[in-house]
Design a protein around this motif. Structure first.
Motif, PDB file in Angstrom:
ATOM      1  N   UNK A 152      45.354  38.202  40.984  1.00  9.61           N
ATOM      2  CA  UNK A 152      44.415  39.124  40.351  1.00  9.61           C
ATOM      3  C   UNK A 152      43.529  39.702  41.454  1.00  9.61           C
ATOM      4  N   UNK A 153      43.148  40.958  41.299  1.00 10.31           N
ATOM      5  CA  UNK A 153      42.326  41.632  42.300  1.00 10.31           C
ATOM      6  C   UNK A 153      41.090  42.191  41.643  1.00 10.31           C
ATOM      7  N   UNK A 154      39.940  41.913  42.254  1.00  9.14           N
ATOM      8  CA  UNK A 154      38.691  42.394  41.686  1.00  9.14           C
ATOM      9  C   UNK A 154      38.592  43.900  41.850  1.00  9.14           C
ATOM     10  N   UNK A 155      38.272  44.573  40.750  1.00 10.18           N
ATOM     11  CA  UNK A 155      38.108  46.034  40.787  1.00 10.18           C
ATOM     12  C   UNK A 155      36.739  46.374  41.344  1.00 10.18           C
ATOM     13  N   UNK A 156      36.715  47.351  42.264  1.00  5.87           N
ATOM     14  CA  UNK A 156      35.457  47.780  42.867  1.00  5.87           C
ATOM     15  C   UNK A 156      34.812  48.832  41.970  1.00  5.87           C
ATOM     16  N   UNK A 213      42.093  43.073  38.068  1.00  8.21           N
ATOM     17  CA  UNK A 213      43.337  43.770  37.761  1.00  8.21           C
ATOM     18  C   UNK A 213      44.505  42.847  38.081  1.00  8.21           C
ATOM     19  N   UNK A 214      45.438  42.755  37.153  1.00  2.07           N
ATOM     20  CA  UNK A 214      46.573  41.860  37.320  1.00  2.07           C
ATOM     21  C   UNK A 214      47.625  42.480  38.228  1.00  2.07           C
ATOM     22  N   UNK A 273      48.010  48.977  35.065  1.00  3.81           N
ATOM     23  CA  UNK A 273      46.568  48.934  34.828  1.00  3.81           C
ATOM     24  C   UNK A 273      46.240  47.871  33.783  1.00  3.81           C
ATOM     25  N   UNK A 274      46.647  46.637  34.044  1.00  3.70           N
ATOM     26  CA  UNK A 274      46.341  45.515  33.158  1.00  3.70           C
ATOM     27  C   UNK A 274      45.111  44.812  33.723  1.00  3.70           C
ATOM     28  N   UNK A 275      44.011  44.835  32.990  1.00  2.25           N
ATOM     29  CA  UNK A 275      42.748  44.324  33.512  1.00  2.25           C
ATOM     30  C   UNK A 275      42.150  43.292  32.562  1.00  2.25           C
TER      31      UNK A 275
END
Length: 840
Positions: free
Chosen positions: A673-677, A714-715, A624-626
């Motif tokens: 990296x992924x965008x958090x919804x 999110x990494x 959970x690295x954001x």
């Protein structure tokens, strides 16, 4: 006995007919056949089988005939299009549609043609004297001298009068004597400067190029579509201003050769007066070179008005006389493989020639030339802090001989789309008028990178300086995007950034294939083709054992549960990672860096932003690295500001903030990296939709900024994505290390001052110490050019002050930063990007 056999054969044959389900007019099963009847039945079956085969053969032949005669279907794989770097659609939209419509519709070769090859003529004489016959058929051009026109120009006469008054006041002589002395000096300046381009000498040199270039160059490649574009630009009758990036002394020879063999008028070429050496100076002057002093003003703080006016008038009158022009917008050759920041002196004269009506318009043509191996040798000694050796007749002869016996592979020339100077100027003026109407206080524009204008700030208005700088930056940006990518660039890039500790040939091929696909997908000009293994082996030969080592190694593997062993021979490839060779290898790698620099900036900024999380075992365990997008954006923009003298990140008409945001979004598509919804309740969604109906368009920018601040990424910690991040992060580490050491040395300037040479040596010494201590892992960090660029950055930040004492630059800290705490803050700002992650 015969009856028994006959009965048995009938039973077997009946069963066979049943299995094959063949319908025949046969007698009832109770009928008994003789041996002769069975033979006849077998022969009939055999004949039918032959007839069936013949009928099938005829059907197949008929089908093949139809396939051959029918128009083939279009292949599913998209064919490689003819590469062309288009001009800016914002600043020069009309030029973007100019000349290319008919050219790009023609069938083109994917990788161009070799201009060193000549088709044999049809007659016996032309076959025996192929090159002589070809050269004699070239179109003849006149290259008029403009000496008297320049001396009679009112602009130069005014400069002569002003200089005469200075001479009278400084030397206490009569006005007549001072005037005669000044006029004689103006004529002397012009005679030493002017070109004496000769059509005969150009043809002789073209013949020599046909003979000598193949001795050390495998091929000189240009795309047919680009040559057609250049010919159409020449047919417009407007002056052509050729603006190549500068890598080698061979650049201007290759461009002149390209122009002459394609029956285009050779340009006048601006050259440094350091090339005005015996014989070669005369030789280059005959090829179109006109010589400019490397230091226009001999005394700091005093402008040589006479020299400036003579140079300006000569260029403008040459354009008026119909000459094409060529000069290197970077000034000198790049020492690092990356484009240098533009110097706008001569370009400002070209713009003035249009502004005052000397020329109706001009077509500016950015050009990129790349070499598989640099013909000029390398710049390692200069990057290690040693002074540049001046060119002499002896050094020129030895360099030519060393070149002729060398092997330098392929040369590729890329011509960008020509654009109209008039259109660029009018677009800029329109933008300025809009800016002035919207906010008169914002009349002052962006900071100009170039401090080398031919004019001084007392002569040229700020808008004109910004216009010239904008054009120059457009040219360098477009040329760098058009730069052909050689096999040596890709191999050096992979070895320094992914396989620094060495790899097998198989691993290198796998990585090469991957990066090759990325480049082709991005529509970069990939200047090699064929099987990857052959391309890599060719690149390794060109780079040579001094930069890359190859070693055969035997690897023993246990098989059958350790009962026996199997030996495999692999080729281990290692880059030269020690000084000074690694500096030369990084030169070839840096060409590739241009295409990945923004991705590398984002990853480096990501590491700096996530220092507290990225190596935290708890955060890693929870996966959970954001990071918020606006924090990442600000970090990336800060790093771009630090590296502003190393790279041109976007065109001047673009907003860097938008380009960085786009790069972040593209990086999220790769999965790094992924965008958090965000999870909203139904009532919240309804209220957001309802609020949109009341949005004011004036608040659009505010709303956009608010949305950016809410986006969170999110990494990804998968091995694949971690490896990719390390690859991208490694690219900028040598530069960050250099800038960090330079910032550290600001502390040594507290309460003292140093000349530029001594300050550079202090930083080099610091880097060497850190290399020996293992604090810095990259030998290419030991490089003079980035050190000098860091000084420019500190001047821009108002940290350093510089003044001239004669020809020497003296540096000292400004009052607000002349203390340890302030310099420590500058160091911490840059060192934050030096931080890395644990990947063990």
């Amino acid at each position: 006995m015969v009856d028994v056999l006959s009965t048995r054969l009938q039973e077997v044959y009946a069963k066979w007919e049943t299995r094959t389900e063949v319908t025949r007019n046969v007698e009832p099963a109770t009928t008994r056949y003789s041996l002769d009847d069975l033979k006849r039945a077998g022969q009939q079956f055999h004949r039918r089988k032959i007839q069936d085969k013949e009928q099938s053969r005829k059907i197949r032949e008929s089908s093949l005939f139809k396939i051959k005669e029918t128009e083939p279907l279009a292949p599913a794989i998209k064919q490689k299009s003819s590469f062309l770097q288009y001009c800016c659609n914002t600043c020069t939209p009309a030029s973007r549609d100019l000349l290319v419509d008919t050219v790009l519709k023609q069938q083109q070769q994917s990788f161009g043609f070799n201009i060193l090859l000549v088709k044999p003529g049809s007659t016996l004489i032309s076959k025996l004297f192929n090159y002589v016959s070809t050269v004699s058929s070239f179109k003849k051009y006149d290259y008029p001298m403009v000496t008297e026109t320049v001396l009679n120009d009112e602009r130069l006469k005014d400069a002569i009068k002003l200089t005469t008054f200075e001479v009278v006041n400084n030397e206490a002589c009569s006005e007549e004597k001072a005037f005669a002395k000044t006029k004689a000096r103006a004529r002397s300046i012009l005679q030493q400067m002017e070109s004496r381009c000769s059509d005969v000498l150009l043809k002789i040199v073209a013949w020599l190029c046909y003979k000598l270039l193949p001795c050390f160059i495998q091929s000189a490649v240009v795309l047919p579509s680009q040559m057609e574009l250049l010919k159409k630009a020449n047919d417009t009758g407007l002056p052509l201003v050729l603006l190549p990036l500068h890598r080698s002394h061979l650049d201007y020879i290759m461009i002149s050769f390209l122009m002459v063999v394609n029956n285009i008028k050779n340009p006048l070429i601006a050259a440094g007066d350091n090339l005005k050496i015996p014989f070669f100076g005369w030789f280059l002057r005959g090829l179109g070179a006109f010589y400019i002093k490397r230091r226009i003003d001999p005394v700091a703080g005093r402008k040589d008005l006479l020299y400036r006016a003579t140079l300006q008038t000569y260029i403008m009158e040459s354009l008026r006389a119909g000459h094409n022009m060529e000069f290197f917008v970077e000034g000198g050759r790049t020492r690092t493989g990356k484009p240098c920041m533009p110097k706008s002196g001569i370009l400002s004269v070209i713009v003035d020639a249009y502004m005052d009506g000397t020329i109706e318009d001009a077509l500016l043509i950015p050009i990129a030339i790349n070499y598989e191996r640099l013909v000029d040798g390398n710049f390692v000694t200069e990057q290690l802090g040693q002074p540049k050796k001046m060119e002499t007749f002896t050094s020129a002869i030895s360099a030519i001989w060393a070149t002729l016996i060398g092997h330098y592979g392929i040369v590729k020339i890329d011509l960008c789309q020509p654009f109209s100077l008039r259109e660029m100027v009018k677009t800029f003026q329109t933008q300025q008028n809009k800016l002035l109407i919207r906010s008169p206080s914002e009349r002052s524009l962006k900071y100009s990178m170039s401090n080398s204008s031919l004019y001084g700030t007392d002569v040229i208005v700020e808008e004109h300086r910004q216009l010239v700088d904008s054009i120059a930056r457009h040219v360098v940006y477009d040329s760098s995007k058009s730069m052909p990518i050689m096999s040596t660039n890709v191999v050096a890039f992979l070895l320094l950034n992914r396989f620094r500790d060495g790899c097998t040939l198989d691993k290198l091929i796998e990585a090469f294939d991957s990066i090759r696909q990325e480049l082709e997908f991005s529509d970069k000009d990939v200047a090699f083709c064929g099987e990857s293994v052959d391309i890599i082996k060719h690149a390794l030969i060109i780079l040579g054992p001094g930069l890359v080592t190859q070693q055969r190694q035997e690897i023993t593997e246990a098989v059958d549960g350790g009962q026996s062993y199997k030996s495999n021979v692999v080729i281990a490839i290692r880059p030269a990672s020690i000084l000074p060779n690694v500096i030369e290898l990084s030169y070839y790698s840096n060409t590739m860096l241009l295409h990945y620099v923004l991705n590398s900036v984002i990853v480096t900024a990501l590491y700096a932003e996530l220092q507290s999380q990225i190596n935290d075992p708890i955060a890693i365990a929870e996966n959970n690295i954001t990071v918020y997008q606006h924090n990442l954006l600000e970090r990336a923009l800060k790093l771009c500001d630090i590296l502003r003298y190393e790279f041109i990140f976007c065109r001047p008409c673009q907003e860097l903030r938008d380009i960085v945001l786009e790069t972040i979004q593209n990086l999220s598509h790769t999965g790094i990296i992924n965008q958090k919804e965000e999870a909203y309740l139904e009532d919240e969604l309804w209220s957001k939709r309802y609020a949109k109906t009341f949005d004011d368009s004036s608040d659009e920018e505010y709303s956009r900024e608010r949305d950016i601040q809410k986006i969170e990424y999110k990494l990804s910690l998968t091995p694949e994505h971690s490896a990719r991040m390390e690859f991208l992060h490694t690219m900028l580490r040598p530069l960050i290390d250099t800038y960090t050491c330079s910032a550290f040395n600001l502390m040594k300037l507290v309460g003292r001052e140093l000349c530029e040479r001594d300050l550079v040596q202090e930083v080099l010494s610091e880097i060497k110490t850190n290399l020996d201590g293992g604090i810095i892992n990259y030998g290419e960090s030991l490089c003079v050019d980035p050190i000098k660029n860091s000084f420019k950055l500190f001047e821009k930040w108002n940290v350093l002050e510089c003044h001239m004492e004669g020809k020497i630059k003296i540096f000292y800290l400004k009052e607000d930063y002349d203390k340890d705490v302030a310099t420590q803050t500058i160091y911490d700002t840059i060192a934050a990007f030096k931080w890395t992650r644990n990947v063990d």
